[in-house]
Design an enzyme around this catalytic site. Structure first.
Site, PDB file in Angstrom:
ATOM      1  N   GLU A 166     -43.957   3.603  -8.125  1.00  0.00           N
ATOM      2  CA  GLU A 166     -43.270   2.977  -6.983  1.00  0.00           C
ATOM      3  C   GLU A 166     -43.942   3.214  -5.627  1.00  0.00           C
ATOM      4  OE1 GLU A 166     -39.252   4.410  -7.277  1.00  0.00           O
ATOM      5  OE2 GLU A 166     -38.911   3.418  -9.186  1.00  0.00           O
ATOM      6  N   GLU A 273     -39.038   0.545 -18.583  1.00  0.00           N
ATOM      7  CA  GLU A 273     -37.682   1.057 -18.317  1.00  0.00           C
ATOM      8  C   GLU A 273     -36.650  -0.061 -18.479  1.00  0.00           C
ATOM      9  OE1 GLU A 273     -37.456   3.222 -14.573  1.00  0.00           O
ATOM     10  OE2 GLU A 273     -39.504   3.948 -14.766  1.00  0.00           O
TER      11      GLU A 273
HETATM   12  C1  GLA Z   1     -36.860   4.616 -11.490  1.00  0.00           C
HETATM   13  C2  GLA Z   1     -37.656   5.749 -12.109  1.00  0.00           C
HETATM   14  C3  GLA Z   1     -37.003   6.279 -13.344  1.00  0.00           C
HETATM   15  C4  GLA Z   1     -35.523   6.471 -13.147  1.00  0.00           C
HETATM   16  C5  GLA Z   1     -34.900   5.211 -12.663  1.00  0.00           C
HETATM   17  C6  GLA Z   1     -33.433   5.415 -12.487  1.00  0.00           C
HETATM   18  O1  GLA Z   1     -36.991   3.451 -12.160  1.00  0.00           O
HETATM   19  O2  GLA Z   1     -38.962   5.370 -12.439  1.00  0.00           O
HETATM   20  O3  GLA Z   1     -37.563   7.499 -13.663  1.00  0.00           O
HETATM   21  O4  GLA Z   1     -35.290   7.516 -12.236  1.00  0.00           O
HETATM   22  O5  GLA Z   1     -35.496   4.879 -11.434  1.00  0.00           O
HETATM   23  O6  GLA Z   1     -32.891   6.190 -13.474  1.00  0.00           O
END
Ligand code: GLA
Length: 368
Positions: A166, A273
């Protein structure tokens, strides 16, 4: 005698017809979970299917589900810098070790997450012993030592790492996020993180990971970053699309476009994710408003099924570029999206329900 024989014959015939009818009826009534292939098997020739886990999910029925359905795990929090490296001279290995040893015992791959991120950082990281902000030189040497220590401990056991998470700003008009990493090191923290990671474990696959990676304007900013890294010969293998999606986005055209653009830069892609929220994307924390929906209605369920079906059609079409798909949490029993960002609101973003049973969305993405 003949009559008796033919009665016996017809009795037998009826018996076998009934057996024949009973077997399919019986298996149709059985829980599909017990006698059919898992997600990982159905997708075996497409991509590695994974799930984010915590230590508490590695026992009982959740562990059974993980083993049945998935071929890879990602520690949800245990390898983040704050939890694993709480003090400069102290690492907390217990949780990450348990997750890695569960994977080893059960023949699962592990994706490491995440070596450098602006959130969940330990308090000591950006400060010296007097409480002043550290210099770029000190911060980079802390980053190097963190990356080396963590990656070398799990060398050969963790096949891929989210090296930087990020780094792009949330505002379309800005480029890199104005985090402490950036304020202290400028863009170099990104370059260095990848170089250190490659040095620490040359066999590990190194990823840049981010969210909203299908929004056209963010695709451009991410491509700009990747091109910069590539121009500097930074050892990057792939891009992680977090895929915290919703029933409203991304569109198939956006997803297609993003995959093509990242692949054109020579990157492999992993979905890192995945969840499909039944509410629109929001980031700022707030309370549930009176009368605001917070139930899993059949209308929302249908939209979610369609979205899952739609995105998996695109993902399957890009099996050459996509090497892994990881879900963020196991089932609707617990998701990070419960209470986030709207306090008091439950979400239902995954393929398994609160009883850990396969949802209709599961069947929607496995019948193709
Ligand atoms: C981001 C992070 C993850 C997690 C999510 C929320 O996407 O990369 O590790 O913390 O937020 O759970």
């Amino acid at each position: 005698m003949d009559i008796l024989k033919s009665i016996a014959f017809y009795n037998k015939l009826i018996f076998w017809i009934l057996i024949g009818l009973y077997i399919p009826f019986k298996s149709a009534g059985q829980s599909p979970q017990t006698n059919s292939k898992g997600l990982k098997d159905i997708y075996q020739s497409y991509f590695t299917m994974g799930v984010a886990v915590s230590v508490s999910s590695l026992k009982g029925e959740e562990a059974q589900l993980i083993k049945r359905e998935f071929a890879s795990i990602t520690p949800e929090n245990a390898m983040k810098m704050g939890p694993i490296h709480p003090e400069e001279n102290r690492y907390h290995w217990k949780d990450a070790d348990s997750i890695v040893s569960f994977a080893q015992r059960n023949g699962l791959k592990v994706r490491g997450h995440a070596l450098c991120w602006h959130e969940q950082t330990p308090a000591w990281l950006f400060k010296d012993s007097k409480g002043n902000q550290v210099s770029k030189e000190v911060l980079l040497s802390r980053l190097r030592s963190h990356i080396f220590t963590v990656m070398q401990r799990y060398k050969g056991k963790v096949y891929a790492w989210d090296v930087v998470n990020e780094a792009i700003d949330d505002h379309p008009g800005a480029y890199l996020r104005n985090s402490l990493w950036y304020q202290i090191c400028g863009e170099d923290f990104i370059t260095k993180a990848f170089e250190y990671a490659h040095e620490a474990d040359p066999d590990a696959l190194l990823f840049y990971n981010d969210y909203n990676t299908e929004r056209p304007e963010k695709v451009e900013r991410i491509c700009r970053l990747i091109k910069n890294l590539k121009d500097k010969n930074v050892p990057i293998y792939g891009i992680g699309l977090q895929a915290h999606w919703s029933i409203f986005e991304p569109s198939t055209a956006e997803l297609e476009n993003a995959i093509k653009k990242y692949a054109a830069l020579g990157l492999k892609i992993q979905i890192t994710e995945l969840d499909i929220s039944v509410y629109p994307w929001e980031k700022e924390k707030r309370a549930l408003r009176p009368g605001e929906p917070d139930a899993y209605t059949s209308a929302l369920e249908k939209q979610q099924i369609n979205k899952y079906k739609e995105v998996f059609q695109v993902l399957r079409a890009h099996r050459k570029e996509i090497t892994g798909v990881t879900f963020w949490n196991i089932s609707d029993r617990h998701s990070w999206l419960d209470e986030y960002p709207v306090q008091g609101r439950k979400n239902y973003p995954l393929l398994f329900d609160q009883q850990l049973k396969r949802k209709k969305a599961f069947y929607a993405i496995t019948k193709f």
